[in-house]
Design a protein around this motif. Structure first.
Motif, PDB file in Angstrom:
ATOM      1  N   PRO A 125      49.195  11.539  12.837  1.00 38.91           N
ATOM      2  CA  PRO A 125      49.111  10.341  12.953  1.00 38.91           C
ATOM      3  C   PRO A 125      50.045   9.412  12.531  1.00 38.91           C
ATOM      4  N   PRO A 126      49.888   8.084  12.704  1.00 39.96           N
ATOM      5  CA  PRO A 126      51.217   7.029  12.356  1.00 39.96           C
ATOM      6  C   PRO A 126      51.001   6.747  10.720  1.00 39.96           C
ATOM      7  N   CYS A 134      47.480  -0.850   6.637  1.00 40.78           N
ATOM      8  CA  CYS A 134      47.394   0.612   6.276  1.00 40.78           C
ATOM      9  C   CYS A 134      46.531   0.786   5.190  1.00 40.78           C
ATOM     10  N   ILE A 135      46.031   2.206   5.154  1.00 42.79           N
ATOM     11  CA  ILE A 135      44.994   2.857   4.189  1.00 42.79           C
ATOM     12  C   ILE A 135      45.730   3.699   3.613  1.00 42.79           C
ATOM     13  N   VAL A 136      45.915   3.605   1.931  1.00 49.17           N
ATOM     14  CA  VAL A 136      46.677   4.784   1.351  1.00 49.17           C
ATOM     15  C   VAL A 136      45.882   6.101   1.291  1.00 49.17           C
ATOM     16  N   ASP A 161      56.746   4.180  -7.461  1.00 54.09           N
ATOM     17  CA  ASP A 161      55.642   5.215  -6.928  1.00 54.09           C
ATOM     18  C   ASP A 161      55.616   4.797  -5.497  1.00 54.09           C
ATOM     19  N   MET A 162      55.518   6.244  -4.704  1.00 55.16           N
ATOM     20  CA  MET A 162      55.470   5.855  -3.157  1.00 55.16           C
ATOM     21  C   MET A 162      54.067   5.781  -2.842  1.00 55.16           C
ATOM     22  N   PHE A 163      53.578   4.828  -2.124  1.00 55.65           N
ATOM     23  CA  PHE A 163      52.089   4.937  -1.666  1.00 55.65           C
ATOM     24  C   PHE A 163      52.538   5.232  -0.126  1.00 55.65           C
ATOM     25  N   ILE A 164      51.731   6.329   0.189  1.00 55.79           N
ATOM     26  CA  ILE A 164      51.810   7.076   1.680  1.00 55.79           C
ATOM     27  C   ILE A 164      50.421   6.680   2.276  1.00 55.79           C
ATOM     28  N   ALA A 165      50.678   5.964   3.439  1.00 58.35           N
ATOM     29  CA  ALA A 165      49.564   5.107   3.990  1.00 58.35           C
ATOM     30  C   ALA A 165      49.463   5.617   5.595  1.00 58.35           C
ATOM     31  N   VAL A 201      47.647  -2.564  14.351  1.00 55.05           N
ATOM     32  CA  VAL A 201      48.742  -3.132  14.410  1.00 55.05           C
ATOM     33  C   VAL A 201      48.447  -4.274  15.261  1.00 55.05           C
ATOM     34  N   ASN A 202      48.734  -5.576  14.469  1.00 53.50           N
ATOM     35  CA  ASN A 202      48.579  -6.869  15.254  1.00 53.50           C
ATOM     36  C   ASN A 202      50.041  -7.361  15.523  1.00 53.50           C
TER      37      ASN A 202
END
Length: 195
Positions: free
Chosen positions: A44-45, A121-123, A133-137, A142-143
């Motif tokens: 997934p993206p 994006c959803i974390v 800290d890295m938020f992977i989402a 996309v707009n």
């Protein structure tokens, strides 16, 4: 040419300079400038942003588990800088920079209308790394601004005059040097006219 050895550090430049909007209601909407962001998966993206835990937006994103990456262009460079040096706990960055709040399609965090592209994006995970800290989402929508889409439905981000960041300086992007695969593409055969 000689090389100088420096202590280990992040020297991956230039970087995208994006405006990350967050919050789930008008009382906690905020914007933070981020240069540590990128693509990490196609399907997934997936994307990420790295944020210092002491930044005001950090807890908003941690609690709401969502954010929007708003791509930037030359006409947003002042807002990019301002939103990176001012704290949202003291001011409303949308108001201060005359940025328009727009409703997202899949999440509660707001879009910035003036941005040519907004990535919702959803974390999925937060990785503690040290200073950041890295938020992977996961990208859920996309707009794209339709003024940069041609009659064949091709998007031309270059026409929005995108910017990047390198060693404390903002730059506009320069001329096109090639397209993906140009180094191995077959050259068109020359047409010869009969004499």
């Amino acid at each position: 040419m000689a090389k100088i050895n420096w202590k280990p550090g992040n020297m991956l430049y230039p970087l995208p300079a994006v405006l990350v909007s967050c919050g789930n209601n008008k009382d906690n909407y905020n914007i933070i400038t981020i240069a540590w962001t990128g693509t990490i998966c196609t399907n997934p993206p997936m994307t990420y942003i790295s944020v210092r835990p002491n930044r005001y937006s950090y807890n908003i994103i941690k609690e709401t588990k969502e954010f929007v990456i708003n791509l930037t262009c030359e006409n947003l460079v002042k807002a990019v800088d301002y939103c990176g040096v001012k704290s949202g706990k003291d001011i409303n960055k949308f108001s201060e920079m005359n940025l328009t709040i727009e409703k997202a399609t899949k999440i509660d965090a707001p879009l910035i209308a003036e941005s040519p592209v907004n990535i919702e994006c959803i974390v999925k995970d937060i990785v503690k790394l040290g200073s950041h800290d890295m938020f992977i989402a996961e990208v859920v929508a996309v707009n794209a601004d339709d003024q940069y889409i041609d009659k064949n439905n091709k998007f031309h981000l270059d026409k929005s005059n995108p910017i990047c960041y390198s060693h404390g300086t903002y730059f506009s992007l320069g001329k096109k040097l090639g397209t993906f695969g140009y180094s191995v593409a077959k050259k068109p055969k020359k047409k010869y006219r009969k004499k």
